[in-house]
Design an enzyme around this catalytic site. Sequence first.
Site, short mmCIF file in Angstrom:
data_model
loop_
_atom_site.label_atom_id
_atom_site.label_comp_id
_atom_site.label_asym_id
_atom_site.label_seq_id
_atom_site.Cartn_x
_atom_site.Cartn_y
_atom_site.Cartn_z
N HIS A 72 -12.59 -13.44 14.61
CA HIS A 72 -13.87 -12.77 14.33
C HIS A 72 -14.82 -13.77 13.69
O HIS A 72 -14.48 -14.40 12.70
CB HIS A 72 -13.66 -11.58 13.37
N TYR A 200 -18.34 -2.66 7.44
CA TYR A 200 -18.21 -2.16 6.06
C TYR A 200 -19.43 -1.28 5.82
O TYR A 200 -20.55 -1.78 5.79
CB TYR A 200 -18.21 -3.30 5.05
N PRO A 292 -8.91 -3.75 -1.77
CA PRO A 292 -8.86 -4.37 -0.43
C PRO A 292 -10.24 -4.62 0.20
O PRO A 292 -10.31 -5.18 1.29
CB PRO A 292 -8.06 -3.38 0.40
N LYS A 296 -8.57 -9.64 0.54
CA LYS A 296 -8.07 -10.81 -0.18
C LYS A 296 -6.63 -10.67 -0.68
O LYS A 296 -6.07 -11.65 -1.18
CB LYS A 296 -8.98 -11.09 -1.39
N TYR A 384 -15.52 -14.79 2.01
CA TYR A 384 -14.76 -13.91 2.91
C TYR A 384 -13.81 -14.72 3.80
O TYR A 384 -12.64 -14.33 3.97
CB TYR A 384 -15.72 -13.09 3.78
P1 FAS Z 1 4.52 -6.95 -1.35
O1 FAS Z 1 4.36 -5.78 -2.30
O2 FAS Z 1 4.02 -6.86 0.04
O3 FAS Z 1 6.09 -7.29 -1.22
C1 FAS Z 1 6.92 -7.25 -2.34
C2 FAS Z 1 8.33 -6.95 -1.86
O4 FAS Z 1 9.21 -6.97 -2.99
C3 FAS Z 1 8.44 -5.56 -1.26
O5 FAS Z 1 9.05 -5.64 0.01
C4 FAS Z 1 9.31 -4.78 -2.25
O6 FAS Z 1 10.14 -3.84 -1.62
C5 FAS Z 1 10.11 -5.88 -2.90
N1 FAS Z 1 10.58 -5.56 -4.26
C6 FAS Z 1 9.92 -4.89 -5.22
N2 FAS Z 1 10.67 -4.83 -6.34
C7 FAS Z 1 11.84 -5.50 -6.07
C8 FAS Z 1 13.02 -5.77 -6.80
N3 FAS Z 1 13.15 -5.36 -8.07
N4 FAS Z 1 14.01 -6.47 -6.21
C9 FAS Z 1 13.88 -6.90 -4.93
N5 FAS Z 1 12.78 -6.67 -4.17
C10 FAS Z 1 11.78 -5.97 -4.74
N6 FAS Z 1 -4.45 -6.48 1.34
C11 FAS Z 1 -5.45 -6.79 2.19
O7 FAS Z 1 -5.84 -7.97 2.25
N7 FAS Z 1 -6.03 -5.83 3.00
C12 FAS Z 1 -5.60 -4.52 2.97
O8 FAS Z 1 -6.11 -3.68 3.69
C13 FAS Z 1 -4.56 -4.15 2.10
N8 FAS Z 1 -4.09 -2.85 2.07
C14 FAS Z 1 -3.10 -2.52 1.16
C15 FAS Z 1 -2.60 -1.20 1.07
C16 FAS Z 1 -1.59 -0.87 0.15
C17 FAS Z 1 -1.07 0.56 0.06
C18 FAS Z 1 -1.07 -1.86 -0.71
C19 FAS Z 1 -0.01 -1.51 -1.74
C20 FAS Z 1 -1.55 -3.17 -0.62
C21 FAS Z 1 -2.55 -3.51 0.33
N9 FAS Z 1 -3.02 -4.82 0.45
C22 FAS Z 1 -4.02 -5.17 1.29
C23 FAS Z 1 -2.48 -5.86 -0.33
C24 FAS Z 1 -1.20 -6.28 0.33
O9 FAS Z 1 -1.48 -6.75 1.61
C25 FAS Z 1 -0.58 -7.32 -0.56
O10 FAS Z 1 -1.54 -8.28 -0.95
C26 FAS Z 1 0.58 -8.01 0.10
O11 FAS Z 1 1.49 -7.03 0.49
C27 FAS Z 1 1.14 -9.00 -0.90
O12 FAS Z 1 2.37 -9.40 -0.44
P2 FAS Z 1 3.57 -9.66 -1.48
O13 FAS Z 1 3.07 -10.44 -2.62
O14 FAS Z 1 4.69 -10.15 -0.65
O15 FAS Z 1 3.91 -8.21 -2.10
C1 PHB Z 2 -7.60 -3.68 7.50
O1 PHB Z 2 -7.80 -3.91 8.70
O2 PHB Z 2 -6.61 -3.03 7.08
C2 PHB Z 2 -8.59 -4.19 6.49
C3 PHB Z 2 -9.58 -5.06 6.90
C4 PHB Z 2 -10.50 -5.53 5.96
C5 PHB Z 2 -10.41 -5.11 4.66
C6 PHB Z 2 -9.41 -4.22 4.24
C7 PHB Z 2 -8.50 -3.76 5.17
O3 PHB Z 2 -11.31 -5.56 3.75
#
Ligand code: FAS
Ligand code: PHB
Length: 389
Positions: A72, A200, A292, A296, A384
């Site tokens: 994009h 957005y 989100p 980032k 971004y």
């Molecule tokens: P994660 O949370 O992905 O992974 C951590 C892992 O550790 C998990 O698999 C968990 O099961 C495991 N864990 C936890 N406790 C443990 C323990 N005690 N022992 C062993 N394992 C354990 N970011 C964006 O950029 N755009 C988005 O749209 C976006 N949407 C999101 C929506 C939601 C609901 C959430 C919660 C986050 C979102 N994020 C988004 C942010 C997300 O993408 C995170 O930045 C990303 O998952 C970060 O990855 P990790 O640091 O690996 O953490």
């Molecule tokens: C998504 O595609 O899930 C998404 C994209 C951009 C954002 C947040 C989420 O800023």
Amino acid sequence: MRHQIVIIGGGPSGLLLAQLLLKQGIDAVVLERQTRAHVLGRIRAGVLEMGFVDLMREAGVADRMEREGILHDGTILSYNDREVRIDFRKHAGRPVTIYGQTEVTRDLYEARDATGGTTYFEVADVTLHGMEGDAPYVTFRHDGKDKRIDCDFIAGCDGFHGVSRKSIPDSVRKDYERVYPFGWLGVLSETPPVNHELIYASSDRGFALCSMRNMNLSRYYVQCSAEDRVENWSDARFWEELRRRIPPDAAERIVTGPSIEKSIAPLRSFVTEPMRFGRLFLCGDAAHIVPPTGAKGLNSAASDVYYLFHGLKAFYADGNTDGLDSYSQKALDRVWKVERFSWWMTSLLHRFPDQSAFDQKMQEAEIAFLSESEAAQEALARNYVGLPY
Ligand code: FAS
Ligand code: PHB
């Protein structure tokens, strides 16, 4: 049992670090609390910075991303009836890649299968020991048995609700937090995206985002109350609300369909300092969370992984500890800039329950300035597409 590195958490941070280390011949074991299917069932990020893509290339895991990821060159911001396109190529010289976090995680697990890394799923009672000494170890339960792994270093990649951050004493750690008074209701639908780039949108009814995963899988969000529940939102209600918040031409042409995933994510800004405690290093959501809005979350996990990987690589190559000693400060320097950008985009595009008429005028003036100022558009574009590591 002994491994050079114990990585707690088998999400994208832990898996990407493990794959980079393995390519350097550094032995890392991954401990994951959930099943692999559960991890792969999460629908989260969708936009990847070039820095993330480069790290996946360095880890040897970018083939499918390069085939299926969508580049994009810009994004649309709309505020009531005003629209502005932010041109990434023009202002920041590079695109972003649209490729879901689910696919990133799948690719990393498949690469780990192929390269023989050890992963323990469904672990319980993970406990960190000896972080302040030079012989740390981790204990946990797996398959009903107590286990211990001795190691050189522990990477806490276990997300916001993990055990690693909480293993740093309160007397050492300082947390910074802002909880937003709203959430995002997200829907995934097997429909063609409404636009070739993300939209957005901010309207008097609240924020909405039109995103995608591929040309037949769309991802949409609407701002909702922090207390809202998915059960309150039928598909019909979601589509109706989304149409009322996005630009009229997009509302006119959007293709709707049944949701195949529907969830509400809370929004918060959070940082813990420091990101290192002796032989423990925190990465990704274990150390910081962003709303989100700026896409980032996953991308700031990648820059942590980059700094930690290079610190560990130098240590094992010739005992050099400079990268490890500067890890926390270097990672936090970039994290705080990402926190600011995510907070700024969230504050600009969402309607806060208690916002005054003056607050709305400030949002409108910011959007007007953005529409007129190339410098303002460049600042948004550079943040971004991703600040340098
Ligand atoms: P994660 O949370 O992905 O992974 C951590 C892992 O550790 C998990 O698999 C968990 O099961 C495991 N864990 C936890 N406790 C443990 C323990 N005690 N022992 C062993 N394992 C354990 N970011 C964006 O950029 N755009 C988005 O749209 C976006 N949407 C999101 C929506 C939601 C609901 C959430 C919660 C986050 C979102 N994020 C988004 C942010 C997300 O993408 C995170 O930045 C990303 O998952 C970060 O990855 P990790 O640091 O690996 O953490
Ligand atoms: C998504 O595609 O899930 C998404 C994209 C951009 C954002 C947040 C989420 O800023």
